[in-house]
Structure formats: C-alpha cells, structure tokens
Design a protein around this motif. Sequence first.
Motif, PDB file in Angstrom:
ATOM      1  N   LYS A   1      -8.901   1.147   1.145  1.00 30.69           N
ATOM      2  CA  LYS A   1      -9.504   0.632  -0.083  1.00 30.69           C
ATOM      3  C   LYS A   1     -10.867   0.013   0.225  1.00 30.69           C
ATOM      4  O   LYS A   1     -11.036  -0.683   1.216  1.00 30.69           O
ATOM      5  CB  LYS A   1      -8.592  -0.409  -0.722  1.00 30.69           C
TER       6      LYS A   1
ATOM      7  N   GLN B   1      -7.687  15.788  -0.689  1.00 28.63           N
ATOM      8  CA  GLN B   1      -7.480  14.377  -1.022  1.00 28.63           C
ATOM      9  C   GLN B   1      -6.497  14.302  -2.186  1.00 28.63           C
ATOM     10  O   GLN B   1      -6.658  14.982  -3.202  1.00 28.63           O
ATOM     11  CB  GLN B   1      -8.798  13.708  -1.404  1.00 28.63           C
TER      12      GLN B   1
ATOM     13  N   SER C   1      -3.517  11.645  -4.451  1.00 27.88           N
ATOM     14  CA  SER C   1      -3.141  10.286  -4.821  1.00 27.88           C
ATOM     15  C   SER C   1      -1.892   9.859  -4.056  1.00 27.88           C
ATOM     16  O   SER C   1      -1.158  10.682  -3.499  1.00 27.88           O
ATOM     17  CB  SER C   1      -2.868  10.204  -6.318  1.00 27.88           C
TER      18      SER C   1
ATOM     19  N   GLU D   1       0.802   8.743  -5.399  1.00 26.59           N
ATOM     20  CA  GLU D   1       1.958   9.284  -6.117  1.00 26.59           C
ATOM     21  C   GLU D   1       2.223  10.726  -5.696  1.00 26.59           C
ATOM     22  O   GLU D   1       3.371  11.143  -5.511  1.00 26.59           O
ATOM     23  CB  GLU D   1       1.728   9.203  -7.628  1.00 26.59           C
ATOM     24  N   SER D   2       1.153  11.496  -5.529  1.00 29.56           N
ATOM     25  CA  SER D   2       1.310  12.876  -5.085  1.00 29.56           C
ATOM     26  C   SER D   2       1.843  12.924  -3.655  1.00 29.56           C
ATOM     27  O   SER D   2       2.706  13.754  -3.325  1.00 29.56           O
ATOM     28  CB  SER D   2      -0.021  13.613  -5.164  1.00 29.56           C
TER      29      SER D   2
ATOM     30  N   THR E   1      -0.823   2.959  -4.465  1.00 25.81           N
ATOM     31  CA  THR E   1      -2.149   2.429  -4.797  1.00 25.81           C
ATOM     32  C   THR E   1      -3.249   3.001  -3.906  1.00 25.81           C
ATOM     33  O   THR E   1      -4.418   2.683  -4.095  1.00 25.81           O
ATOM     34  CB  THR E   1      -2.155   0.900  -4.697  1.00 25.81           C
ATOM     35  N   TYR E   2      -2.880   3.818  -2.921  1.00 33.20           N
ATOM     36  CA  TYR E   2      -3.851   4.422  -2.003  1.00 33.20           C
ATOM     37  C   TYR E   2      -4.077   5.884  -2.348  1.00 33.20           C
ATOM     38  O   TYR E   2      -3.225   6.540  -2.957  1.00 33.20           O
ATOM     39  CB  TYR E   2      -3.328   4.350  -0.564  1.00 33.20           C
ATOM     40  N   ASP E   3      -5.221   6.406  -1.910  1.00 38.72           N
ATOM     41  CA  ASP E   3      -5.439   7.842  -1.847  1.00 38.72           C
ATOM     42  C   ASP E   3      -5.241   8.274  -0.392  1.00 38.72           C
ATOM     43  O   ASP E   3      -5.398   7.474   0.542  1.00 38.72           O
ATOM     44  CB  ASP E   3      -6.847   8.211  -2.303  1.00 38.72           C
TER      45      ASP E   3
END
Length: 412
Positions: A73, A95, A97, A99-100, A112-114
């Motif tokens: 972040k 890249q 998410s 959630e992915s 909350t991270y990529d």
Amino acid sequence: MRKLGALMMAAVLATSWSAHAQAPQPAQRRQPQEANGYTRYELLAPGSGKFRIIYDITAVRTGATAFFNPIRKGSVASDESVTDMATGKPLKFAQVSGESAKTTGLPDADPTYDYIRVELAHPVPADGGEARILIEKTYEDAKSYYVQGADLIFDRPLGIKKNAVVLPKGYVLTSCNYPSQVTQEADGRLRISFYNITPGEAPLKLRASPGQLSATPTSVKGKFGERAKQTRDIVYFLQPPETHAFDLYHDYTEEKAGVSRYINVVRPGSVATNPSAKNLDTGESIPAVHMKGAEITKAGIDDPELGKVTPESEIVVFNFKPLQPGQSIRLRMSETYTDPGRYKLVGDELVFDRTFGRAENAVVLPKGWMLTNSSAPVTVSRTDDGRVRLDFNNARPDEVEALFTAKRVSAP
C-alpha cells in the motif's frame, strides 16, 4: 562446486521433514506459499521516489500453479516482468485484486491488497519441490525514498529476511541503522546488504550524501561473499546418539552456465552412506557416485576444497545436464553420516559439536530429547511430528561453533 557437510538419506525425507518441509497431514498448519526470499532495491534518480525491485522468491506450496506477490500500500508498481529461474524463460502474470487472489489460488489473501498473480511454469512438485521465480518491478513511493537537503533517504520496514539496497551513482553511505555488509559493485555503486535473523521486520533507514568514488577494483575482491544472497542451507536429523549417526539434506542452487555436477567433499572423521539427490524444480532424481582416493584421481576431478587427493580422500559426485546460459538448478542432496567425534552420548547426555559454515543451519533432535545447553544463539521450535528443531542462522560471513547438549524427557 561446493563443500558439502552431509545430508540425509532419501527414505528419511518421506517421514522426517522439518517444520518448513513436508510433514504429516493431519492437523498440520497450512503450508506456506513461499520461501528463500531475497530482494534487491536499486534506488533510481534522487527526487523521483522510484526504486527498481528485483525479487528472487520460491513457491513451495505443493501443487500450486500460481504465485501471488502483494503490492505494498502506498506504492505504485510499473515495468513488471517475471522469469522462471530454472529455464530463464518469461512467465505470464497479471495484477489482480485481493478478492480475486482469494478465489484463484491464495485463500489467505488480504482483500485490501492488490497482487501480482504469476502463472508458474509447472505445479510445485510434492516432497519438498519448488518453483523458483524472479519478479522485477519499479515502485514509486515518495514516503520510503526521498531527498532531505542534499542527502537521499531510504526509510522502509522490510519483512523479507534477505535484502540489498544499491545507492545511485555519485552517492556515498553516511548512515545505516541496521547491521549490514557494504560492498562496492563493479560499476562503483555501493550495495548495503543484510540477512535479518530476527522474527520481526527490519526497520531499515539509510542516508546517503553526494560523493564520487572511483570504480577501480577493490583490494578485497573475492574475500567475502554477499551473505544474504547465499543459497545453501542444511538440515540435520539426529538418530539416537549412541549410533553417532545423523541423516541430513542440503539444498543448493547452481547458476553457472556449463556446470554439470556438484561435488560433496566428505569431512575427515565422518563416514558417508546412502547418497541420493534430486532436482527440486522438477522432482526428478539425480544419480550419485561415491569415490575415494585413486578413483578421484582417475576421474580427473580437481576441486579447490578437496585439496591434494590422498587414499583417504572421499567425495560424492552428483551429475546433471549441463546448464545453458540463463538456466539454473536447485539441488537437494541427501546422505547419512556417522561421526563419533562430533556426535555422541556422554553418560545420559547427547553431545553435538560441529561447525556450521552456512547462513542457515538446522538440527532436529531425536524424538523425546530436549535441549539443555547451547553455546551458540539458537531458535527452538517443534516439528509437526513433535521433535525439537534448532535453527542456527548466522548473518555473518563466518562459521558458527555449534556445541549443544540434550537429555531425554521422562513422563511427568
């Protein structure tokens, strides 16, 4: 070619894994995604807030087909590329998410991270197999890398245990808050490198000032290596002390083009048996050849760590396909050693007295034995099968004199 203290036999690998290798499945912790991380930060133009990251990491979760690298972040990533270290070929990535990531291979991803999701060249092999990758990217993060007056500052907590920071040309190091090796590279830049053996992050803060250094060769070239970049580690599994025997495995990465064998020089006073090896990148077995005295001379083997060949000289040779430019191989070599002088029973006390030259060394005690004395600093943990594991990790480029004792524990 490197000197090899000793390794464990293949049969034990199936039943006696250490905490970071395969263990019995019932009620075990989730297998980690990665191991053996090393990060190199190359600071770009002062004032840009940009630094190039070269991240050498190993995927170790059995069966995994993808690897996920979080994007910190506050940092903006660009210019990414990913390479398979075994073959030198590029890998596909994207890249995604958090959630992915949770639904495509990393169940414990932070939503909350990529992440950079890398498609591995092959699933991670079972029984301690690996998939080694190199991730390169540029970060822009003005909070971590900035200018203060004429000086530049790099102030960043680093969670990866092995790191190097390379200053821009025309800058000299004026302060560093974390114990580090300092090396002038061939192009004149300074590299600040360290291996963090503590359980927490390294709160690294560097300051550099303008200053010119010549790029002439240093007088200490070749006298020490970058400890954080070393790729050899070893795990001993002690048999009952009255046998004087221990099984162990030793992992090593070879990167030099044209190399086609690894030579294990057996330590004087030890007897080596049951040699075996495998390619951790593929899981394939590698033949082992045991040689002594005249056999070594006849084969024309000359190794600087072997020295003059005598009738007592003993080696184990592991042959593999010659490496092509850009390729590398990660080897796991295993043997059983018997060494009455360094591992024995004195009264009711187990005594182990041996020097460790590698950065990462671990000893797993026989079941039912507990540590009672250790001359060198050690971290203590339990393996999944209930044995006590001792880790003698050394950030310095010297040897550890590991003298320790253990005793059996009786039922309370």
